[in-house]
Design a protein around this motif. Structure first.
Motif, PDB file in Angstrom:
ATOM      1  N   SER A   1       7.083   1.796   7.099  1.00 29.69           N
ATOM      2  CA  SER A   1       6.528   0.940   8.145  1.00 29.69           C
ATOM      3  C   SER A   1       5.298   1.577   8.791  1.00 29.69           C
ATOM      4  CB  SER A   1       7.581   0.602   9.192  1.00 29.69           C
ATOM      5  OG  SER A   1       8.042   1.780   9.814  1.00 29.69           O
ATOM      6  N   ALA A   2       5.205   2.900   8.753  1.00 35.97           N
ATOM      7  CA  ALA A   2       4.027   3.578   9.302  1.00 35.97           C
ATOM      8  C   ALA A   2       2.796   3.337   8.433  1.00 35.97           C
ATOM      9  CB  ALA A   2       4.292   5.071   9.434  1.00 35.97           C
ATOM     10  N   ASP A   3       3.014   3.008   7.143  1.00 39.15           N
ATOM     11  CA  ASP A   3       1.913   2.776   6.207  1.00 39.15           C
ATOM     12  C   ASP A   3       1.462   1.321   6.178  1.00 39.15           C
ATOM     13  OD1 ASP A   3       2.127   5.437   5.372  1.00 39.15           O
ATOM     14  OD2 ASP A   3       3.595   4.912   3.841  1.00 39.15           O
ATOM     15  N   THR A   4       2.182   0.452   6.850  1.00 35.94           N
ATOM     16  CA  THR A   4       1.894  -0.978   6.790  1.00 35.94           C
ATOM     17  C   THR A   4       1.481  -1.502   8.158  1.00 35.94           C
ATOM     18  OG1 THR A   4       4.224  -1.505   7.176  1.00 35.94           O
ATOM     19  CG2 THR A   4       3.498  -1.362   4.873  1.00 35.94           C
ATOM     20  N   THR A   5       1.013  -2.740   8.164  1.00 36.93           N
ATOM     21  CA  THR A   5       0.589  -3.363   9.412  1.00 36.93           C
ATOM     22  C   THR A   5       1.417  -4.619   9.660  1.00 36.93           C
ATOM     23  OG1 THR A   5      -1.363  -4.040  10.664  1.00 36.93           O
ATOM     24  CG2 THR A   5      -1.232  -4.782   8.385  1.00 36.93           C
ATOM     25  N   SER A   6       1.463  -5.057  10.891  1.00 36.06           N
ATOM     26  CA  SER A   6       2.252  -6.239  11.217  1.00 36.06           C
ATOM     27  C   SER A   6       1.607  -7.501  10.652  1.00 36.06           C
ATOM     28  CB  SER A   6       2.381  -6.383  12.741  1.00 36.06           C
ATOM     29  OG  SER A   6       1.143  -6.795  13.298  1.00 36.06           O
ATOM     30  N   LYS A   7       2.404  -8.545  10.527  1.00 34.05           N
ATOM     31  CA  LYS A   7       1.890  -9.823  10.047  1.00 34.05           C
ATOM     32  C   LYS A   7       0.812 -10.348  10.994  1.00 34.05           C
ATOM     33  CE  LYS A   7       5.950 -11.257   7.489  1.00 34.05           C
ATOM     34  NZ  LYS A   7       7.022 -12.243   7.347  1.00 34.05           N
ATOM     35  N   ALA A   8       1.015 -10.175  12.283  1.00 37.45           N
ATOM     36  CA  ALA A   8       0.028 -10.651  13.261  1.00 37.45           C
ATOM     37  C   ALA A   8      -1.307  -9.920  13.094  1.00 37.45           C
ATOM     38  CB  ALA A   8       0.558 -10.469  14.679  1.00 37.45           C
ATOM     39  N   GLU A   9      -1.261  -8.602  12.936  1.00 38.08           N
ATOM     40  CA  GLU A   9      -2.491  -7.822  12.762  1.00 38.08           C
ATOM     41  C   GLU A   9      -3.212  -8.188  11.473  1.00 38.08           C
ATOM     42  OE1 GLU A   9      -1.595  -3.644  15.028  1.00 38.08           O
ATOM     43  OE2 GLU A   9      -0.564  -4.006  13.128  1.00 38.08           O
TER      44      GLU A   9
ATOM     45  N   ALA B   1       6.347  -8.503  -6.198  1.00 34.58           N
ATOM     46  CA  ALA B   1       7.359  -9.556  -6.332  1.00 34.58           C
ATOM     47  C   ALA B   1       8.751  -8.977  -6.078  1.00 34.58           C
ATOM     48  CB  ALA B   1       7.275 -10.176  -7.717  1.00 34.58           C
ATOM     49  N   PRO B   2       9.661  -9.713  -5.510  1.00 34.51           N
ATOM     50  CA  PRO B   2       9.485 -11.130  -5.215  1.00 34.51           C
ATOM     51  C   PRO B   2       8.924 -11.435  -3.825  1.00 34.51           C
ATOM     52  CG  PRO B   2      11.772 -10.539  -4.845  1.00 34.51           C
ATOM     53  CD  PRO B   2      11.062  -9.284  -5.335  1.00 34.51           C
ATOM     54  N   ASP B   3       8.980 -10.464  -2.884  1.00 39.70           N
ATOM     55  CA  ASP B   3       8.597 -10.816  -1.512  1.00 39.70           C
ATOM     56  C   ASP B   3       8.078  -9.652  -0.674  1.00 39.70           C
ATOM     57  OD1 ASP B   3      10.905  -9.371  -1.135  1.00 39.70           O
ATOM     58  OD2 ASP B   3      12.041 -11.010  -0.224  1.00 39.70           O
ATOM     59  N   ARG B   4       7.413  -8.705  -1.306  1.00 36.34           N
ATOM     60  CA  ARG B   4       6.910  -7.525  -0.588  1.00 36.34           C
ATOM     61  C   ARG B   4       5.407  -7.365  -0.727  1.00 36.34           C
ATOM     62  NH1 ARG B   4      10.378  -6.268   3.184  1.00 36.34           N
ATOM     63  NH2 ARG B   4      12.467  -6.200   2.358  1.00 36.34           N
ATOM     64  N   CYS B   5       4.841  -6.591   0.175  1.00 30.28           N
ATOM     65  CA  CYS B   5       3.414  -6.288   0.178  1.00 30.28           C
ATOM     66  C   CYS B   5       3.248  -4.829   0.564  1.00 30.28           C
ATOM     67  CB  CYS B   5       2.699  -7.186   1.186  1.00 30.28           C
ATOM     68  SG  CYS B   5       0.941  -6.805   1.374  1.00 30.28           S
ATOM     69  N   THR B   6       2.304  -4.155  -0.045  1.00 28.32           N
ATOM     70  CA  THR B   6       2.065  -2.749   0.297  1.00 28.32           C
ATOM     71  C   THR B   6       1.222  -2.619   1.558  1.00 28.32           C
ATOM     72  OG1 THR B   6       0.112  -2.611  -1.122  1.00 28.32           O
ATOM     73  CG2 THR B   6       2.235  -2.010  -2.107  1.00 28.32           C
ATOM     74  N   TYR B   7       0.733  -3.736   2.093  1.00 32.49           N
ATOM     75  CA  TYR B   7      -0.095  -3.702   3.300  1.00 32.49           C
ATOM     76  C   TYR B   7       0.611  -4.320   4.496  1.00 32.49           C
ATOM     77  CZ  TYR B   7      -4.236  -3.688   6.199  1.00 32.49           C
ATOM     78  OH  TYR B   7      -5.119  -3.426   7.212  1.00 32.49           O
ATOM     79  N   VAL B   8       1.253  -5.471   4.284  1.00 41.53           N
ATOM     80  CA  VAL B   8       1.894  -6.203   5.380  1.00 41.53           C
ATOM     81  C   VAL B   8       3.378  -5.858   5.457  1.00 41.53           C
ATOM     82  CG1 VAL B   8       2.448  -8.506   6.280  1.00 41.53           C
ATOM     83  CG2 VAL B   8       0.237  -8.081   5.200  1.00 41.53           C
ATOM     84  N   ARG B   9       3.854  -5.573   6.645  1.00 38.36           N
ATOM     85  CA  ARG B   9       5.249  -5.211   6.883  1.00 38.36           C
ATOM     86  C   ARG B   9       6.154  -6.443   6.805  1.00 38.36           C
ATOM     87  NH1 ARG B   9       4.671  -3.463  12.067  1.00 38.36           N
ATOM     88  NH2 ARG B   9       3.484  -1.738  11.204  1.00 38.36           N
ATOM     89  N   GLY B  10       7.300  -6.291   6.171  1.00 40.85           N
ATOM     90  CA  GLY B  10       8.301  -7.352   6.103  1.00 40.85           C
ATOM     91  C   GLY B  10       8.142  -8.233   4.872  1.00 40.85           C
ATOM     92  N   ASP B  11       8.976  -9.265   4.817  1.00 39.23           N
ATOM     93  CA  ASP B  11       8.934 -10.197   3.693  1.00 39.23           C
ATOM     94  C   ASP B  11       7.688 -11.071   3.757  1.00 39.23           C
ATOM     95  OD1 ASP B  11      11.393  -9.205   3.015  1.00 39.23           O
ATOM     96  OD2 ASP B  11      12.515 -10.990   3.604  1.00 39.23           O
ATOM     97  N   VAL B  12       7.106 -11.330   2.604  1.00 37.20           N
ATOM     98  CA  VAL B  12       5.959 -12.239   2.501  1.00 37.20           C
ATOM     99  C   VAL B  12       6.243 -13.252   1.393  1.00 37.20           C
ATOM    100  CG1 VAL B  12       4.278 -10.546   3.352  1.00 37.20           C
ATOM    101  CG2 VAL B  12       4.682 -10.752   0.900  1.00 37.20           C
ATOM    102  N   GLN B  13       5.596 -14.370   1.450  1.00 38.65           N
ATOM    103  CA  GLN B  13       5.740 -15.415   0.446  1.00 38.65           C
ATOM    104  C   GLN B  13       4.653 -15.259  -0.614  1.00 38.65           C
ATOM    105  OE1 GLN B  13       8.244 -17.735   0.599  1.00 38.65           O
ATOM    106  NE2 GLN B  13       8.924 -16.547   2.371  1.00 38.65           N
ATOM    107  N   ALA B  14       4.981 -15.506  -1.871  1.00 36.22           N
ATOM    108  CA  ALA B  14       3.983 -15.460  -2.939  1.00 36.22           C
ATOM    109  C   ALA B  14       2.880 -16.480  -2.678  1.00 36.22           C
ATOM    110  CB  ALA B  14       4.625 -15.716  -4.297  1.00 36.22           C
ATOM    111  N   SER B  15       3.213 -17.550  -1.968  1.00 44.08           N
ATOM    112  CA  SER B  15       2.227 -18.591  -1.647  1.00 44.08           C
ATOM    113  C   SER B  15       1.530 -18.331  -0.312  1.00 44.08           C
ATOM    114  CB  SER B  15       2.909 -19.964  -1.592  1.00 44.08           C
ATOM    115  OG  SER B  15       3.933 -19.955  -0.603  1.00 44.08           O
ATOM    116  N   GLY B  16       1.844 -17.207   0.343  1.00 45.42           N
ATOM    117  CA  GLY B  16       1.225 -16.859   1.623  1.00 45.42           C
ATOM    118  C   GLY B  16      -0.170 -16.269   1.447  1.00 45.42           C
TER     119      GLY B  16
END
Length: 66
Positions: A4-12, A33-48
């Motif tokens: 989490s220290a390496d990632t940023t919040s969805k809002a940011e 896949a299926p729902d992660r990002c190396t930049y954004v913290r938490g679950d993300v959608q492939a269509s996001g």
């Protein structure tokens, strides 16, 4: 492994659950896949999408240094 220290919040990152034109997380180099990002913290959608979209397989243009 990213922490989490390496990632940023969805809002940011200005993340949203829908694409921006043809840009979407599923096509981004940071999407895991299926729902992660190396930049954004938490679950993300492939269509996001977020402000830091980086198209997978595309390199930035070469800039010659002087």
């Amino acid at each position: 492994m990213t922490t989490s220290a390496d990632t940023t919040s969805k809002a940011e990152a200005r993340y949203r659950d829908f694409p921006s034109g043809r840009q979407k997380c599923g096509l981004c180099s940071m999407f895991r896949a299926p729902d992660r990002c190396t930049y954004v913290r938490g679950d993300v959608q492939a269509s996001g999408w977020c402000y830091h979209f980086d198209k997978a397989g595309v390199r930035a243009p070469f800039v010659k240094s002087e």
